[in-house]
Design an enzyme around this catalytic site. Sequence first.
Site, PDB file in Angstrom:
ATOM      1  N   GLY A  17       0.804  -1.930  -0.189  1.00 43.70           N
ATOM      2  CA  GLY A  17       0.040   0.254  -0.160  1.00 43.70           C
ATOM      3  C   GLY A  17       0.637   1.493   0.086  1.00 43.70           C
ATOM      4  O   GLY A  17       1.751   1.057  -0.843  1.00 43.70           O
ATOM      5  N   ILE A  18      -0.015   2.424   0.653  1.00 44.09           N
ATOM      6  CA  ILE A  18       1.114   3.423   0.717  1.00 44.09           C
ATOM      7  C   ILE A  18       2.486   3.566   0.904  1.00 44.09           C
ATOM      8  O   ILE A  18       3.552   4.075   0.755  1.00 44.09           O
ATOM      9  CB  ILE A  18       0.181   4.598   1.392  1.00 44.09           C
ATOM     10  CG1 ILE A  18      -0.901   4.938   1.138  1.00 44.09           C
ATOM     11  CG2 ILE A  18       0.835   5.420   2.471  1.00 44.09           C
ATOM     12  CD1 ILE A  18      -1.760   6.100   1.828  1.00 44.09           C
ATOM     13  N   ARG A  38       4.995  -7.178   9.333  1.00 44.54           N
ATOM     14  CA  ARG A  38       4.778  -8.494   9.604  1.00 44.54           C
ATOM     15  C   ARG A  38       4.776  -9.667   8.045  1.00 44.54           C
ATOM     16  O   ARG A  38       4.918 -10.950   8.812  1.00 44.54           O
ATOM     17  CB  ARG A  38       3.401  -8.387  10.048  1.00 44.54           C
ATOM     18  CG  ARG A  38       2.052  -8.296   9.628  1.00 44.54           C
ATOM     19  CD  ARG A  38       0.676  -8.810  10.445  1.00 44.54           C
ATOM     20  NE  ARG A  38      -0.685  -7.719   9.428  1.00 44.54           N
ATOM     21  CZ  ARG A  38      -1.116  -7.687  10.213  1.00 44.54           C
ATOM     22  NH1 ARG A  38      -2.119  -8.229  11.416  1.00 44.54           N
ATOM     23  NH2 ARG A  38      -2.696  -7.118   9.220  1.00 44.54           N
ATOM     24  N   ASP A  46       5.296  -7.580  14.530  1.00 41.17           N
ATOM     25  CA  ASP A  46       3.358  -7.415  14.518  1.00 41.17           C
ATOM     26  C   ASP A  46       3.950  -6.251  16.252  1.00 41.17           C
ATOM     27  O   ASP A  46       3.893  -6.112  17.221  1.00 41.17           O
ATOM     28  CB  ASP A  46       2.848  -8.436  15.699  1.00 41.17           C
ATOM     29  CG  ASP A  46       2.172  -7.892  16.701  1.00 41.17           C
ATOM     30  OD1 ASP A  46       1.200  -7.113  15.748  1.00 41.17           O
ATOM     31  OD2 ASP A  46       1.008  -8.925  17.115  1.00 41.17           O
ATOM     32  N   GLY A  74      -0.940   1.122   9.402  1.00 42.10           N
ATOM     33  CA  GLY A  74      -2.067   1.545  10.342  1.00 42.10           C
ATOM     34  C   GLY A  74      -3.369   1.078  10.485  1.00 42.10           C
ATOM     35  O   GLY A  74      -3.269  -0.305   9.041  1.00 42.10           O
ATOM     36  N   TYR A 136     -10.246   4.863  14.708  1.00 40.99           N
ATOM     37  CA  TYR A 136      -9.639   5.235  13.667  1.00 40.99           C
ATOM     38  C   TYR A 136      -9.267   6.682  13.638  1.00 40.99           C
ATOM     39  O   TYR A 136      -7.981   7.568  13.946  1.00 40.99           O
ATOM     40  CB  TYR A 136      -9.825   5.175  12.583  1.00 40.99           C
ATOM     41  CG  TYR A 136      -8.859   5.018  11.494  1.00 40.99           C
ATOM     42  CD1 TYR A 136      -7.539   4.319  11.627  1.00 40.99           C
ATOM     43  CD2 TYR A 136      -9.682   6.474  10.242  1.00 40.99           C
ATOM     44  CE1 TYR A 136      -7.047   5.057  10.040  1.00 40.99           C
ATOM     45  CE2 TYR A 136      -8.894   6.569   9.336  1.00 40.99           C
ATOM     46  CZ  TYR A 136      -7.547   5.301   9.450  1.00 40.99           C
ATOM     47  OH  TYR A 136      -6.460   6.136   7.955  1.00 40.99           O
ATOM     48  N   LYS A 140      -5.563   8.346  14.489  1.00 42.31           N
ATOM     49  CA  LYS A 140      -5.435   9.823  13.511  1.00 42.31           C
ATOM     50  C   LYS A 140      -4.659  11.577  14.067  1.00 42.31           C
ATOM     51  O   LYS A 140      -4.100  11.767  13.648  1.00 42.31           O
ATOM     52  CB  LYS A 140      -5.659   9.927  12.821  1.00 42.31           C
ATOM     53  CG  LYS A 140      -5.974   8.289  11.893  1.00 42.31           C
ATOM     54  CD  LYS A 140      -4.285   8.084  11.532  1.00 42.31           C
ATOM     55  CE  LYS A 140      -4.112   6.691  10.477  1.00 42.31           C
ATOM     56  NZ  LYS A 140      -2.770   6.089  10.143  1.00 42.31           N
ATOM     57  N   ILE A 169      -7.326   6.930  -1.050  1.00 44.45           N
ATOM     58  CA  ILE A 169      -6.400   6.450  -1.721  1.00 44.45           C
ATOM     59  C   ILE A 169      -6.466   5.131  -1.790  1.00 44.45           C
ATOM     60  O   ILE A 169      -6.985   4.094  -1.475  1.00 44.45           O
ATOM     61  CB  ILE A 169      -4.861   6.759  -0.615  1.00 44.45           C
ATOM     62  CG1 ILE A 169      -4.914   7.827  -0.489  1.00 44.45           C
ATOM     63  CG2 ILE A 169      -3.982   6.067  -2.051  1.00 44.45           C
ATOM     64  CD1 ILE A 169      -4.519   8.788  -1.456  1.00 44.45           C
TER      65      ILE A 169
END
Length: 236
Positions: A17-18, A38, A46, A74, A136, A140, A169
Amino acid sequence: MNTSPRRRVLVTGGASGIGAAIADRCRADGLEVVVIDRAGEAIHADLSDPVSTAAALDEALAGGPITSIVNNVGAVFPGSVEEQSLEELEAAWSLNLRSAMQCTQAIIPSMKEAAFGRIVIISSRAALGKELRSAYAATKAGLIGLTRVWSLELGRYGVTANAIGPGPIATALFTGANPEDSPRTRAILDAVPVQRMGTPEDVAHAASYFLDERSGFVTGQTLYVCGGMTVGSVAI
């Protein structure tokens, strides 16, 4: 381009991903990249577990000083305030927030010794408020708070700290929390002024700027990479 010899950057959650896009961009910019994740080609850990995280950090630093970090790892934990469990809140806190603190603390001695450091934190547009995101959004938003505090505490040592708040995204994380056939997801996409989803590379480009040696007069800031979605939501 970053030109310092053997400048090392740690990217958490950099296997996909990002995070993977940021790791690739850092390599293209001439940095030596250390990934903790991981899965994938990384130091496996972890990051939701402090003991596992500490062991991975020891391994990363055994290869030499690290003077830049991208706290990217995240998870979302979607749910309404009535449905969000305390276990999910604890999990979000540990992975999204505690890991950033632990990983950054580990490399501060290297940054101070070098009189140089770059801290980049991947927050989220959800920090401004989003339905079904209690755990979340709270974590954040907490990351933005850490960014601002660290910029004040570490600036005298040549260290900057900045956050990036991605909007929608195109990653597995986004699609997992925002089903494609959901009217709520469609409303999100229709609200993007530039009329497209963001890409991991869009976020990586912003991270590259903050990591650059020439960005030393920019600190404590949050850059929303969101296609204009936050316009009208953030004070000037």
